[in-house]
Scaffold this motif. Structure first.
Motif, PDB file in Angstrom:
ATOM      1  N   GLU A 269       0.835  -1.204   0.000  1.00  0.00           N
ATOM      2  CA  GLU A 269       0.000   0.000   0.000  1.00  0.00           C
ATOM      3  C   GLU A 269       0.868   1.251   0.000  1.00  0.00           C
ATOM      4  OE1 GLU A 269      -3.842  -0.385   2.354  1.00  0.00           O
ATOM      5  OE2 GLU A 269      -2.522  -1.728   3.486  1.00  0.00           O
ATOM      6  N   SER A 270       1.867   1.258  -0.845  1.00  0.00           N
ATOM      7  CA  SER A 270       2.843   2.345  -0.861  1.00  0.00           C
ATOM      8  C   SER A 270       2.199   3.713  -1.063  1.00  0.00           C
ATOM      9  CB  SER A 270       3.878   2.096  -1.955  1.00  0.00           C
ATOM     10  OG  SER A 270       4.614   0.922  -1.691  1.00  0.00           O
ATOM     11  N   LEU A 271       1.294   3.830  -2.031  1.00  0.00           N
ATOM     12  CA  LEU A 271       0.675   5.125  -2.305  1.00  0.00           C
ATOM     13  C   LEU A 271      -0.176   5.601  -1.136  1.00  0.00           C
ATOM     14  CD1 LEU A 271      -0.341   5.017  -6.082  1.00  0.00           C
ATOM     15  CD2 LEU A 271       1.580   6.192  -5.009  1.00  0.00           C
ATOM     16  N   ARG A 272      -0.852   4.679  -0.479  1.00  0.00           N
ATOM     17  CA  ARG A 272      -1.660   5.074   0.686  1.00  0.00           C
ATOM     18  C   ARG A 272      -0.768   5.611   1.808  1.00  0.00           C
ATOM     19  NH1 ARG A 272      -3.838   3.279   5.540  1.00  0.00           N
ATOM     20  NH2 ARG A 272      -2.794   1.242   5.513  1.00  0.00           N
ATOM     21  N   ILE A 273       0.386   5.012   1.965  1.00  0.00           N
ATOM     22  CA  ILE A 273       1.313   5.476   2.997  1.00  0.00           C
ATOM     23  C   ILE A 273       1.812   6.888   2.674  1.00  0.00           C
ATOM     24  CG2 ILE A 273       3.529   5.044   4.112  1.00  0.00           C
ATOM     25  CD1 ILE A 273       3.077   2.050   3.545  1.00  0.00           C
ATOM     26  N   VAL A 274       2.185   7.105   1.403  1.00  0.00           N
ATOM     27  CA  VAL A 274       2.634   8.438   0.980  1.00  0.00           C
ATOM     28  C   VAL A 274       1.532   9.464   1.201  1.00  0.00           C
ATOM     29  CG1 VAL A 274       3.362   9.849  -0.979  1.00  0.00           C
ATOM     30  CG2 VAL A 274       4.283   7.539  -0.703  1.00  0.00           C
ATOM     31  N   GLU A 275       0.312   9.114   0.818  1.00  0.00           N
ATOM     32  CA  GLU A 275      -0.815  10.033   0.958  1.00  0.00           C
ATOM     33  C   GLU A 275      -1.160  10.301   2.423  1.00  0.00           C
ATOM     34  OE1 GLU A 275      -3.710   8.052  -1.417  1.00  0.00           O
ATOM     35  OE2 GLU A 275      -2.770   8.668  -3.321  1.00  0.00           O
ATOM     36  N   THR A 276      -0.952   9.317   3.273  1.00  0.00           N
ATOM     37  CA  THR A 276      -1.147   9.539   4.712  1.00  0.00           C
ATOM     38  C   THR A 276      -0.157  10.580   5.209  1.00  0.00           C
ATOM     39  OG1 THR A 276      -1.926   7.269   5.053  1.00  0.00           O
ATOM     40  CG2 THR A 276      -1.136   8.457   6.992  1.00  0.00           C
ATOM     41  N   GLY A 277       1.097  10.488   4.738  1.00  0.00           N
ATOM     42  CA  GLY A 277       2.094  11.493   5.089  1.00  0.00           C
ATOM     43  C   GLY A 277       1.678  12.883   4.626  1.00  0.00           C
ATOM     44  N   GLU A 278       1.132  12.971   3.426  1.00  0.00           N
ATOM     45  CA  GLU A 278       0.658  14.251   2.896  1.00  0.00           C
ATOM     46  C   GLU A 278      -0.446  14.827   3.782  1.00  0.00           C
ATOM     47  OE1 GLU A 278      -0.599  13.221  -1.007  1.00  0.00           O
ATOM     48  OE2 GLU A 278       1.414  13.280  -1.882  1.00  0.00           O
ATOM     49  N   ASN A 279      -1.390  13.992   4.159  1.00  0.00           N
ATOM     50  CA  ASN A 279      -2.512  14.453   4.988  1.00  0.00           C
ATOM     51  C   ASN A 279      -2.036  14.954   6.348  1.00  0.00           C
ATOM     52  OD1 ASN A 279      -4.305  13.752   2.942  1.00  0.00           O
ATOM     53  ND2 ASN A 279      -4.713  11.716   3.785  1.00  0.00           N
ATOM     54  N   ILE A 280      -1.137  14.207   6.960  1.00  0.00           N
ATOM     55  CA  ILE A 280      -0.619  14.608   8.274  1.00  0.00           C
ATOM     56  C   ILE A 280       0.168  15.907   8.171  1.00  0.00           C
ATOM     57  CG2 ILE A 280       0.934  13.963  10.157  1.00  0.00           C
ATOM     58  CD1 ILE A 280      -1.647  12.364  10.137  1.00  0.00           C
ATOM     59  N   ALA A 281       0.959  16.053   7.108  1.00  0.00           N
ATOM     60  CA  ALA A 281       1.736  17.284   6.919  1.00  0.00           C
ATOM     61  C   ALA A 281       0.813  18.487   6.741  1.00  0.00           C
ATOM     62  CB  ALA A 281       2.657  17.142   5.714  1.00  0.00           C
ATOM     63  N   ASN A 282      -0.254  18.317   5.963  1.00  0.00           N
ATOM     64  CA  ASN A 282      -1.207  19.417   5.768  1.00  0.00           C
ATOM     65  C   ASN A 282      -1.891  19.801   7.079  1.00  0.00           C
ATOM     66  OD1 ASN A 282      -1.054  20.113   2.966  1.00  0.00           O
ATOM     67  ND2 ASN A 282      -2.025  18.160   2.464  1.00  0.00           N
ATOM     68  N   GLU A 283      -2.168  18.820   7.910  1.00  0.00           N
ATOM     69  CA  GLU A 283      -2.790  19.100   9.211  1.00  0.00           C
ATOM     70  C   GLU A 283      -1.851  19.881  10.131  1.00  0.00           C
ATOM     71  OE1 GLU A 283      -3.950  15.367  10.884  1.00  0.00           O
ATOM     72  OE2 GLU A 283      -5.359  14.898   9.265  1.00  0.00           O
ATOM     73  N   ASN A 284      -0.555  19.693   9.941  1.00  0.00           N
ATOM     74  CA  ASN A 284       0.432  20.309  10.840  1.00  0.00           C
ATOM     75  C   ASN A 284       1.204  21.463  10.215  1.00  0.00           C
ATOM     76  OD1 ASN A 284       0.811  18.516  13.491  1.00  0.00           O
ATOM     77  ND2 ASN A 284       0.352  17.146  11.785  1.00  0.00           N
ATOM     78  N   ILE A 285       0.837  21.870   9.002  1.00  0.00           N
ATOM     79  CA  ILE A 285       1.630  22.865   8.302  1.00  0.00           C
ATOM     80  C   ILE A 285       1.672  24.196   9.050  1.00  0.00           C
ATOM     81  CG2 ILE A 285      -0.229  23.729   6.825  1.00  0.00           C
ATOM     82  CD1 ILE A 285       3.480  23.117   5.854  1.00  0.00           C
ATOM     83  N   GLY A 286       0.598  24.533   9.733  1.00  0.00           N
ATOM     84  CA  GLY A 286       0.586  25.780  10.514  1.00  0.00           C
ATOM     85  C   GLY A 286       1.631  25.756  11.619  1.00  0.00           C
ATOM     86  N   LYS A 287       1.707  24.655  12.342  1.00  0.00           N
ATOM     87  CA  LYS A 287       2.695  24.499  13.411  1.00  0.00           C
ATOM     88  C   LYS A 287       4.122  24.544  12.863  1.00  0.00           C
ATOM     89  CE  LYS A 287      -0.269  21.538  16.269  1.00  0.00           C
ATOM     90  NZ  LYS A 287      -0.402  20.190  16.869  1.00  0.00           N
ATOM     91  N   ILE A 288       4.292  23.911  11.715  1.00  0.00           N
ATOM     92  CA  ILE A 288       5.625  23.865  11.096  1.00  0.00           C
ATOM     93  C   ILE A 288       6.082  25.278  10.712  1.00  0.00           C
ATOM     94  CG2 ILE A 288       6.959  23.026   9.132  1.00  0.00           C
ATOM     95  CD1 ILE A 288       5.094  20.548   9.115  1.00  0.00           C
ATOM     96  N   LYS A 289       5.185  26.025  10.046  1.00  0.00           N
ATOM     97  CA  LYS A 289       5.524  27.381   9.634  1.00  0.00           C
ATOM     98  C   LYS A 289       5.842  28.275  10.833  1.00  0.00           C
ATOM     99  CE  LYS A 289       2.961  27.594   5.256  1.00  0.00           C
ATOM    100  NZ  LYS A 289       1.803  28.230   4.558  1.00  0.00           N
ATOM    101  N   LYS A 290       5.071  28.124  11.879  1.00  0.00           N
ATOM    102  CA  LYS A 290       5.292  28.937  13.072  1.00  0.00           C
ATOM    103  C   LYS A 290       6.643  28.629  13.703  1.00  0.00           C
ATOM    104  CE  LYS A 290       3.191  30.107  17.529  1.00  0.00           C
ATOM    105  NZ  LYS A 290       2.043  29.845  18.451  1.00  0.00           N
ATOM    106  N   LEU A 291       7.018  27.374  13.700  1.00  0.00           N
ATOM    107  CA  LEU A 291       8.276  26.978  14.333  1.00  0.00           C
ATOM    108  C   LEU A 291       9.498  27.467  13.556  1.00  0.00           C
ATOM    109  CD1 LEU A 291       9.514  25.198  16.668  1.00  0.00           C
ATOM    110  CD2 LEU A 291       9.709  23.398  14.952  1.00  0.00           C
ATOM    111  N   VAL A 292       9.452  27.370  12.230  1.00  0.00           N
ATOM    112  CA  VAL A 292      10.647  27.640  11.441  1.00  0.00           C
ATOM    113  C   VAL A 292      10.713  29.070  10.921  1.00  0.00           C
ATOM    114  CG1 VAL A 292      10.753  25.244  10.747  1.00  0.00           C
ATOM    115  CG2 VAL A 292       9.668  26.882   9.216  1.00  0.00           C
ATOM    116  N   SER A 293       9.652  29.833  11.064  1.00  0.00           N
ATOM    117  CA  SER A 293       9.664  31.215  10.557  1.00  0.00           C
ATOM    118  C   SER A 293      10.466  32.111  11.483  1.00  0.00           C
ATOM    119  CB  SER A 293       8.237  31.740  10.454  1.00  0.00           C
ATOM    120  OG  SER A 293       7.620  31.803  11.733  1.00  0.00           O
TER     121      SER A 293
END
Length: 293
Positions: A269-293
């Motif tokens: 289920e390689s594509l599902r795993i990649v897409e799960t990573g995408e979904n989690i990253a999108n959910e956390n993108i605000g936190k990521i931007k705040k940390l590294v900005s």
């Protein structure tokens, strides 16, 4: 004098690091994470990886796009790289049962024959076909990975040398791939000793560290699931890595948890795993931007 004062007060640019954990097939989630970061204009100053995390991070650092990495992940078949004498090729759906087919004595005899050799195997050749002869110090993105030297018993950190050789060393998962010979060292999967190398990122002057956590918590299993020597050894390594990892995870500034109940060797289920990573990253993108900005 004024220039000296300005130079003194000028702030040093703070670097941030992305640490990519090992986890076999679960590590393909890193592809999705990197894709979302790239779309948001966030390229890490430093990438530190181990095992599958190092492979994904190293390929990305060499210039391979997340889109191309997704294609590579979808086409990957573990059966093409594992040498199993007189064993039928497993289907993609059946890769999880590989331990039921492998025989300990066969592995031991092959391993003992190869320990003294420095011969390229199928996986090393595959990695070299993807990235060529580029060295780690030549990469456009700072990249580091680790391995374990069985001779000295110490962690080895790759900051220089051929990238494909370092990646092959860090992914030498016990039982599945033979250890790698480099410079009189016998190198094993870096995740066995340090699967969350946050400390390495700190030593590279990373002010902020984001860890992508793809490890699976150890849970009680039925005794019947440990049916042979390979499953016994796999469970032993899995348990050891999990307990060593938990404390290291806490040292990151931000942990992006990708919770996948998938066996490390199941690439069906390689594509599902990649897409799960995408979904989690999108959910956390605000936190990521705040940390590294």
């Amino acid at each position: 004098m004024m220039k000296g004062i300005l130079k003194f007060f000028k702030k040093k640019k703070q670097k941030w690091a992305l640490v990519l954990m090992g986890g076999g097939s679960r590590g393909l989630a890193h592809v999705g994470i990197l894709g979302v970061l790239q779309k948001n204009g966030l390229t890490p100053d430093i990438i530190v990886g181990t095992s599958m995390g190092a492979v994904i991070g190293g390929l990305f650092a060499s210039g391979i796009s997340p889109t191309k990495l997704k294609e590579i992940a979808n086409d990957f078949d573990l059966n093409n790289f594992i040498e199993r004498p007189n064993i039928p090729i497993l289907s993609k759906k059946a890769q999880i049962s590989i331990f039921d087919f492998l025989m300990l004595e066969s592995y031991k005899s092959r391993l003992l024959k190869k320990l003294g050799l420095n011969r390229e195997d199928k996986m090393e050749a595959y990695l070299r076909s993807l990235i060529g002869e580029i060295s780690i110090e030549e990469l456009p993105v700072k990249f580091v990975c680790n391995a374990v030297d069985l001779i000295s018993g110490r962690e080895i950190i790759f900051e220089r040398g051929k990238l494909y050789k370092a990646l092959r060393a860090t992914m030498s998962l016990p039982i599945i791939f033979e250890p790698t010979n480099i410079d009189n060292m016998l190198l094993l999967d870096g995740g066995v000793l340090n699967n969350a190398p946050v400390g390495i990122a700190r030593n590279l002057d990373a002010h902020k560290v984001i860890l992508v956590d793809v490890h699976r918590d150890i849970k009680e299993i039925p005794k019947e699931e440990i049916k042979n020597t390979f499953q016994l050894l796999h469970r032993m390594v899995e348990t050891m890595v999990a307990y060593k990892t938990e404390e290291k995870i806490k040292k990151a500034d931000l942990v992006i948890r990708v919770d996948l109940e998938i066996e490390a060797l199941d690439y069906s289920e390689s594509l599902r795993i990649v897409e799960t990573g995408e979904n989690i990253a999108n959910e956390n993108i605000g936190k990521i931007k705040k940390l590294v900005s």
